[in-house]
Design a protein around this motif. Structure first.
Motif, PDB file in Angstrom:
ATOM      1  N   CYS A   1      -3.881   7.244   8.020  1.00  0.00           N
ATOM      2  CA  CYS A   1      -3.150   8.514   7.979  1.00  0.00           C
ATOM      3  C   CYS A   1      -2.596   8.860   9.358  1.00  0.00           C
ATOM      4  CB  CYS A   1      -4.080   9.621   7.472  1.00  0.00           C
ATOM      5  SG  CYS A   1      -3.367  11.271   7.522  1.00  0.00           S
TER       6      CYS A   1
ATOM      7  N   PRO B   1      -5.687  16.207   0.989  1.00  0.00           N
ATOM      8  CA  PRO B   1      -6.226  14.951   1.525  1.00  0.00           C
ATOM      9  C   PRO B   1      -5.159  13.863   1.592  1.00  0.00           C
ATOM     10  CG  PRO B   1      -6.762  15.129  -0.796  1.00  0.00           C
ATOM     11  CD  PRO B   1      -6.057  16.415  -0.432  1.00  0.00           C
ATOM     12  N   CYS B   2      -5.470  12.797   2.298  1.00  0.00           N
ATOM     13  CA  CYS B   2      -4.597  11.624   2.353  1.00  0.00           C
ATOM     14  C   CYS B   2      -5.142  10.598   1.360  1.00  0.00           C
ATOM     15  CB  CYS B   2      -4.594  11.040   3.765  1.00  0.00           C
ATOM     16  SG  CYS B   2      -3.710   9.478   3.925  1.00  0.00           S
ATOM     17  N   HIS B   3      -4.260  10.091   0.521  1.00  0.00           N
ATOM     18  CA  HIS B   3      -4.691   9.089  -0.456  1.00  0.00           C
ATOM     19  C   HIS B   3      -4.032   7.752  -0.134  1.00  0.00           C
ATOM     20  CE1 HIS B   3      -5.931   7.225  -4.201  1.00  0.00           C
ATOM     21  NE2 HIS B   3      -4.684   6.853  -4.384  1.00  0.00           N
ATOM     22  N   VAL B   4      -4.819   6.693  -0.083  1.00  0.00           N
ATOM     23  CA  VAL B   4      -4.324   5.340   0.185  1.00  0.00           C
ATOM     24  C   VAL B   4      -4.685   4.446  -0.987  1.00  0.00           C
ATOM     25  CG1 VAL B   4      -4.398   3.360   1.752  1.00  0.00           C
ATOM     26  CG2 VAL B   4      -4.673   5.679   2.662  1.00  0.00           C
ATOM     27  N   THR B   5      -3.688   3.777  -1.574  1.00  0.00           N
ATOM     28  CA  THR B   5      -3.987   2.831  -2.654  1.00  0.00           C
ATOM     29  C   THR B   5      -4.739   1.641  -2.066  1.00  0.00           C
ATOM     30  OG1 THR B   5      -1.840   1.735  -2.395  1.00  0.00           O
ATOM     31  CG2 THR B   5      -1.984   3.507  -4.027  1.00  0.00           C
ATOM     32  N   ARG B   6      -5.657   1.079  -2.832  1.00  0.00           N
ATOM     33  CA  ARG B   6      -6.535   0.027  -2.318  1.00  0.00           C
ATOM     34  C   ARG B   6      -6.536  -1.193  -3.230  1.00  0.00           C
ATOM     35  NH1 ARG B   6      -8.197   1.087   2.977  1.00  0.00           N
ATOM     36  NH2 ARG B   6      -8.523   3.337   3.231  1.00  0.00           N
TER      37      ARG B   6
ATOM     38  N   THR C   1      -9.340   5.627   5.804  1.00  0.00           N
ATOM     39  CA  THR C   1      -8.180   6.448   5.453  1.00  0.00           C
ATOM     40  C   THR C   1      -7.670   7.266   6.630  1.00  0.00           C
ATOM     41  OG1 THR C   1      -8.877   6.573   3.136  1.00  0.00           O
ATOM     42  CG2 THR C   1      -7.364   8.275   3.907  1.00  0.00           C
TER      43      THR C   1
ATOM     44  N   GLU D   1       5.302   9.937   0.529  1.00  0.00           N
ATOM     45  CA  GLU D   1       4.582   8.708   0.215  1.00  0.00           C
ATOM     46  C   GLU D   1       5.130   7.577   1.080  1.00  0.00           C
ATOM     47  OE1 GLU D   1       3.766   7.087  -4.049  1.00  0.00           O
ATOM     48  OE2 GLU D   1       5.524   6.004  -3.291  1.00  0.00           O
TER      49      GLU D   1
ATOM     50  N   VAL E   1       0.687   5.334   0.894  1.00  0.00           N
ATOM     51  CA  VAL E   1      -0.076   6.349   1.612  1.00  0.00           C
ATOM     52  C   VAL E   1       0.557   7.701   1.305  1.00  0.00           C
ATOM     53  CG1 VAL E   1      -0.900   7.128   3.861  1.00  0.00           C
ATOM     54  CG2 VAL E   1      -0.532   4.677   3.442  1.00  0.00           C
TER      55      VAL E   1
ATOM     56  N   LYS F   1       0.827  -1.203   0.000  1.00  0.00           N
ATOM     57  CA  LYS F   1       0.000   0.000   0.000  1.00  0.00           C
ATOM     58  C   LYS F   1       0.865   1.259   0.000  1.00  0.00           C
ATOM     59  CE  LYS F   1      -4.302  -1.508   2.111  1.00  0.00           C
ATOM     60  NZ  LYS F   1      -5.039  -1.201   0.879  1.00  0.00           N
TER      61      LYS F   1
ATOM     62  N   SER G   1       0.127  15.119   2.142  1.00  0.00           N
ATOM     63  CA  SER G   1       0.584  16.446   1.716  1.00  0.00           C
ATOM     64  C   SER G   1       0.631  17.397   2.918  1.00  0.00           C
ATOM     65  CB  SER G   1      -0.343  17.010   0.632  1.00  0.00           C
ATOM     66  OG  SER G   1      -1.681  17.053   1.080  1.00  0.00           O
TER      67      SER G   1
END
Length: 410
Positions: free
Chosen positions: A302, A326-331, A298, A282, A231, A229, A234
């Motif tokens: 985070c 925002p926080c982005h998490v690959t899924r 998320t 990341e 994460v 994953k 920013s």
């Protein structure tokens, strides 16, 4: 090859238990030497099993179990900081394999006795490909554009979930989708990820009719999908090193919360500021950390990563105040059309399973392709490309064989 690829090239900076480690600090070389010494002892143990006629045990014995074994036998003592960094270098191997050391085979780390493991300045197959990395500025679509030219794009059907693949009495393959679309073809190339194939070969599934061979089903069940994953966080300021592309962090061994325990003590971070001038970090979660994060919301993920960074870097500030979101998490693990990042071996997997996965079914008209079909480069785009070439040859051979068959009049 941590010393040659990372440290000598100045591409990484390390934090351990709240302090930044200078690249000239002798503790780094001590840790790398200790790391390779352990790997050499692991390899020696594997060779010993082969010499005793117990080579198959290396397929079922994990790397972690072997490391624990050789450490108990070793009389060598190291400082707490050296041991912490040794575990981080082990973590880099886990990142390559997409899983924890407890799932990785001893066989993968057993070398011929004349191979050198004490240095990392020479290229070896277990690592990145030889040559520089490159960034596709406009994404992977630039690779696809030539393939989609000359009418190729018009033949692609998107948003069509395949529910059935059937061999017909007319010696063709019928593909049916959830929307009712049916496509009949001379042959079919299956590129489903291993996780999806596992579902497709369950007794309750009617995806393939007739069912696949026992060898194929065994091969599919012997492989697994790695968990990996990303994460992306920013911030409104840069509080991390600006120039190094990667940041390795080892935090204090006694975390205060259950969430932090699940993340483990080692993480690798990509520094997007150094690469693109973007104030984004990341974090890479794999193995146990990725397993813990799978299914979590998320915000929970985070917060755990922010606390990990604070602890590892020895910061007193609340990083949430600097976090802009925002926080982005690959899924990939939660995506039912992927069910993981990429395929990999687990305990008990053998090379014959990869070979069996690559073999065609239904007298050659059902062809299999994908990165899981190439053991040498499994888990990479290169493997997917090589398997595609093999699939194209299989399709071509099959069609030519059909064209050469004599026509029998009724």
């Amino acid at each position: 090859r941590p010393r040659h690829v990372l440290h000598n090239e100045g591409e990484i900076v390390l934090y351990c238990a709240g302090k930044r480690i200078d690249m000239d600090d002798s503790v780094i070389q001590e840790a790398i030497t200790r790391h390779f010494d352990i790997l050499q002892q692991v390899s020696d143990y594997g060779n010993k099993l082969y010499d005793e006629g117990r080579g198959m045990k290396t397929v079922h014995m994990s790397l972690q179990k072997t490391i624990d074994l050789v450490k108990r036998k070793s009389q060598e003592e190291s400082t707490e900081q050296v041991e912490a960094l040794v575990k981080w270098y082990q973590y880099l191997m886990e990142a390559w394999y997409g899983g924890q050391a407890s799932d990785m085979q001893l066989m993968e780390f057993t070398r011929d006795e004349d191979e050198e493991l004490s240095r990392d300045d020479v290229y070896c197959e277990e690592g990145d490909f030889l040559g520089p990395h490159c960034l596709l500025r406009h994404g992977m679509k630039t690779v696809l554009e030539p393939l989609l030219a000359n009418g190729g794009a018009e033949r692609v059907r998107c948003e069509q979930e395949v529910i059935r693949i059937e061999e017909t009495s007319d010696n063709t393959v019928l593909v049916e989708t959830k929307t009712g679309l049916s496509i009949e073809a001379d042959c079919c190339v299956v590129t489903m990820p291993v996780g999806c194939l596992k579902d497709a070969v369950k007794d309750s599934s009617s995806m393939f009719t007739p069912k696949l061979s026992e060898e194929k089903v065994e091969a599919i069940n012997a492989l697994r999908m790695g968990k990996y994953k990303k994460v992306l966080l920013s911030f409104d300021r840069i509080f991390w090193p600006r120039d190094e592309l990667m940041i390795g962090m080892v935090r204090n061994v006694s975390p205060n919360t259950a969430n932090l325990q699940e993340l483990g003590n080692e993480l690798l971070f990509d520094n997007l500021w150094a690469r693109d001038g973007i104030p984004i970090i990341e974090a890479i979660l794999l193995g146990n950390a990725a397993t813990w994060a799978t299914g979590k919301d998320t915000d929970t993920i985070c917060h755990a990563v922010l606390e990990f960074m604070k602890d590892s870097m020895g910061l007193n500030d609340d990083l949430r105040e600097w976090f802009t979101g925002p926080c982005h998490v690959t899924r990939w693990e939660e995506d039912r059309f992927a069910q993981g990042a990429y395929s990999c071996y687990t305990l008990g997997t053998r090379e014959r399973h990869t070979e069996a996965l690559r073999q065609s079914e239904w007298n050659g008209k059902l062809v299999f392709a994908g990165e899981a079909c190439v053991s040498e480069y499994e888990g990479s785009v290169h493997a997917a490309l090589f398997s595609a070439r093999n699939a194209a040859e299989c399709v071509s051979d099959y069609l030519q064989a059909q064209d050469s068959k004599p026509v029998v009049s009724k």
